[in-house]
Design an enzyme around this catalytic site. Structure first.
Site, PDB file in Angstrom:
ATOM      1  N   ASP A   1       0.826  -1.210   0.000  1.00  0.00           N
ATOM      2  CA  ASP A   1       0.000   0.000   0.000  1.00  0.00           C
ATOM      3  C   ASP A   1       0.863   1.263   0.000  1.00  0.00           C
ATOM      4  O   ASP A   1       2.023   1.252   0.400  1.00  0.00           O
ATOM      5  CB  ASP A   1      -0.881   0.044   1.262  1.00  0.00           C
ATOM      6  CG  ASP A   1      -2.072  -0.888   1.182  1.00  0.00           C
ATOM      7  OD1 ASP A   1      -2.151  -1.695   0.231  1.00  0.00           O
ATOM      8  OD2 ASP A   1      -2.916  -0.825   2.084  1.00  0.00           O
TER       9      ASP A   1
ATOM     10  N   HIS B   1       3.841  -2.219   3.212  1.00  0.00           N
ATOM     11  CA  HIS B   1       3.891  -0.864   2.655  1.00  0.00           C
ATOM     12  C   HIS B   1       5.221  -0.625   1.958  1.00  0.00           C
ATOM     13  O   HIS B   1       6.278  -0.922   2.522  1.00  0.00           O
ATOM     14  CB  HIS B   1       3.681   0.177   3.759  1.00  0.00           C
ATOM     15  CG  HIS B   1       2.338   0.099   4.411  1.00  0.00           C
ATOM     16  ND1 HIS B   1       2.041  -0.843   5.378  1.00  0.00           N
ATOM     17  CD2 HIS B   1       1.203   0.832   4.224  1.00  0.00           C
ATOM     18  CE1 HIS B   1       0.782  -0.681   5.767  1.00  0.00           C
ATOM     19  NE2 HIS B   1       0.255   0.316   5.084  1.00  0.00           N
TER      20      HIS B   1
END
Length: 239
Positions: A52, A198
């Site tokens: 993400d 991430h």
């Protein structure tokens, strides 16, 4: 309070609850009970690797380089704001064989946004991703994994399927280390898991992505040792 006022108050309260009720799916322990498919459990021989908050020129290319070592492909949930700063990096993701998906335009909590703003956020991000990469995204993951009725409507209007995660590495904190990320994300069985990591620190502690990158080789090794194939959501058997 008059009967009419009381009725209006109750109606408003009911609407507010209905709007925010899907947000309960952001609570890991409740999600398997409320929405078992939303976490993304897939083929038990496969692990979906997702990232993400990118793309980020400072960090994403290092993830691409690490993934290239093993030929591993992943799904990158992109933020429109980040992609608009470096569209070339979005094209690099696709050229390297990775899948792109929608994380929204701005990383803001949806519970404080209205239906129109939410629809605009999702639509704007999807359109940019499609225009820049030449790929139409299939998946949507809201900021913080918090859904509401507006987000579900926006996803449906854009032909996107919401997908959260079964495992995360808690890699966004200043206290995270490669060891802690690996330990956290492998706490449960990885068979059929959808992993959340991430590749950018745009909403995380500065340089937090380094802990994720440090954990990635050992995570891929762990999956291989268990006979699991790691890849993007498109290969995860979600239908």
């Amino acid at each position: 309070m008059t009967t009419t006022t009381r009725t209006l108050a109750l109606t408003a309260g009911a609407l507010a609850v209905g709007h925010s009720l899907p947000a309960l799916t952001s609570l890991g322990p409740l999600r398997p009970l409320l929405a078992p498919k939303l976490s993304g459990p897939g083929n038990p021989r496969h692990v979906a690797l997702t990232f993400d908050d990118g793309p980020d020129r400072a960090s994403t290319p290092l993830f691409l380089k690490e993934l290239e070592k093993t030929g591993t492909k992943a799904t990158f949930f992109l933020l429109g704001q980040m992609l608009s700063k470096d569209p070339g990096l979005g094209r690099e993701l696709v050229d390297a064989g990775h899948e792109v998906a929608v994380h929204g335009w701005a990383h803001r909590p949806l519970l404080i946004r209205g239906p129109r703003a939410t629809l605009n956020d999702v639509t704007r991000a999807k359109e940019l991703i499609g225009a820049v990469t030449g790929r139409q995204p299939r998946w949507y993951r809201p900021p913080y994994g918090v859904l509401n009725a507006s987000a579900l409507y926006a996803a449906r209007r854009n032909d996107l399927r919401p997908v959260l995660w079964t495992h995360w590495g808690q890699d966004w904190t200043a206290k995270a280390t490669p060891d802690s990320v690996l330990r956290t994300i492998t706490r449960g069985s990885l068979a059929g898991a959808t992993l959340l990591l991430h590749d950018s620190d745009c909403t995380s502690a500065p340089q937090a992505w380094r802990s994720t990158l440090g954990a990635l080789p050992r995570l891929l090794e762990r999956c291989a040792e268990q006979g699991l194939t790691v890849g993007p959501l498109r290969d995860h058997g979600l239908g």
